[in-house]
Design an enzyme around this catalytic site. Structure first.
Site, PDB file in Angstrom:
ATOM      1  N   HIS A   1       0.961  -1.061   0.036  1.00 39.23           N
ATOM      2  CA  HIS A   1      -0.312   0.117  -0.096  1.00 39.23           C
ATOM      3  C   HIS A   1       1.119   1.737  -0.029  1.00 39.23           C
ATOM      4  O   HIS A   1       1.876   1.415  -0.136  1.00 39.23           O
ATOM      5  CB  HIS A   1      -0.946   0.134   1.485  1.00 39.23           C
ATOM      6  CG  HIS A   1      -2.070  -0.974   0.996  1.00 39.23           C
ATOM      7  ND1 HIS A   1      -3.284  -1.054   0.605  1.00 39.23           N
ATOM      8  CD2 HIS A   1      -1.639  -2.457   1.783  1.00 39.23           C
ATOM      9  CE1 HIS A   1      -3.540  -2.244   0.828  1.00 39.23           C
ATOM     10  NE2 HIS A   1      -2.815  -2.805   1.588  1.00 39.23           N
TER      11      HIS A   1
ATOM     12  N   LYS B   1      -1.305   5.040   4.498  1.00 45.32           N
ATOM     13  CA  LYS B   1      -1.827   3.496   5.286  1.00 45.32           C
ATOM     14  C   LYS B   1      -2.375   3.894   6.572  1.00 45.32           C
ATOM     15  O   LYS B   1      -1.371   3.800   6.719  1.00 45.32           O
ATOM     16  CB  LYS B   1      -2.577   2.007   4.449  1.00 45.32           C
ATOM     17  CG  LYS B   1      -3.209   1.469   4.118  1.00 45.32           C
ATOM     18  CD  LYS B   1      -4.106   0.387   3.079  1.00 45.32           C
ATOM     19  CE  LYS B   1      -4.628  -0.070   3.758  1.00 45.32           C
ATOM     20  NZ  LYS B   1      -6.085   0.628   3.896  1.00 45.32           N
TER      21      LYS B   1
END
Length: 189
Positions: free
Chosen positions: A153, A157
């Site tokens: 990610h 995040k």
């Protein structure tokens, strides 16, 4: 026409949801809730065509606007409070916030279980590909001795591991009927 409010409207996903709701023919964006960007115009903040609609800090803006449904995209630590408010005020909810603990999911189930309560849908991911991946992982888990869930990610995040990863591990565990030898989703929460 379904009247929709977005909780977490100024966040990364909230902005996307505002645009999606505003562009859907059968939906009307009637409220945008966020603690930041209060009183900013939603169209300028998100790019969603929404007229004079501004960001509000209070959940009461959902009721004031007559929202039928709230889409909740905030943080795991606030989702239960937001969802409880929606349920108590007759607003259906779709929750896209991830990282919700299993105990909190049970709280949600209990809160909506009574006959006179609105519905709530909690989705660990809205992408068709991710939902299919979770299903395929569960199917494959019955045929393989080992599995590994790897995710990648952006650096900002909020939840790690992600709700999608946790849901995938839970699906694998359930498919194996308890035969999972690695860490469970509960131990990762």
């Amino acid at each position: 026409m379904i009247r929709v409010g977005v909780i977490g409207a100024a966040g990364r996903m909230g902005r996307v949801v505002c645009r999606a709701v505003a562009s859907a023919e059968e939906l009307e964006l009637v409220a945008a809730i966020d603690r930041s960007h209060v009183r900013e115009r939603v169209d300028e903040l998100t790019g969603a065509p929404s007229g004079e609609l501004t960001v509000e800090a209070r959940l009461e803006a959902l009721a004031d606007a007559g929202a039928d449904v709230a889409i909740e995209f905030t943080h795991p630590e606030t989702v239960i409070r937001n969802l409880t408010w929606c349920i108590d005020h007759g607003v259906h909810a779709v929750v896209g916030t991830t990282g919700i603990a299993p105990d909190d999911l049970e709280t949600i189930r209990t809160a909506v279980a009574r006959d006179d309560r609105p519905n709530a849908v909690v989705a660990s991911n809205f992408a068709l590909g991710a939902v299919l991946m979770m299903r395929f992982a569960a199917e494959a888990a019955r045929h393989f001795a080992a599995a590994e869930v790897i995710e990648l990610h952006h650096d900002d995040k909020v939840d790690a591991p992600s709700g999608t990863s946790l849901s995938t591990v839970r699906a694998i565990h359930a498919a194996r009927r308890g035969a999972w030898r690695g860490p469970t989703a509960e131990s990762l929460d």
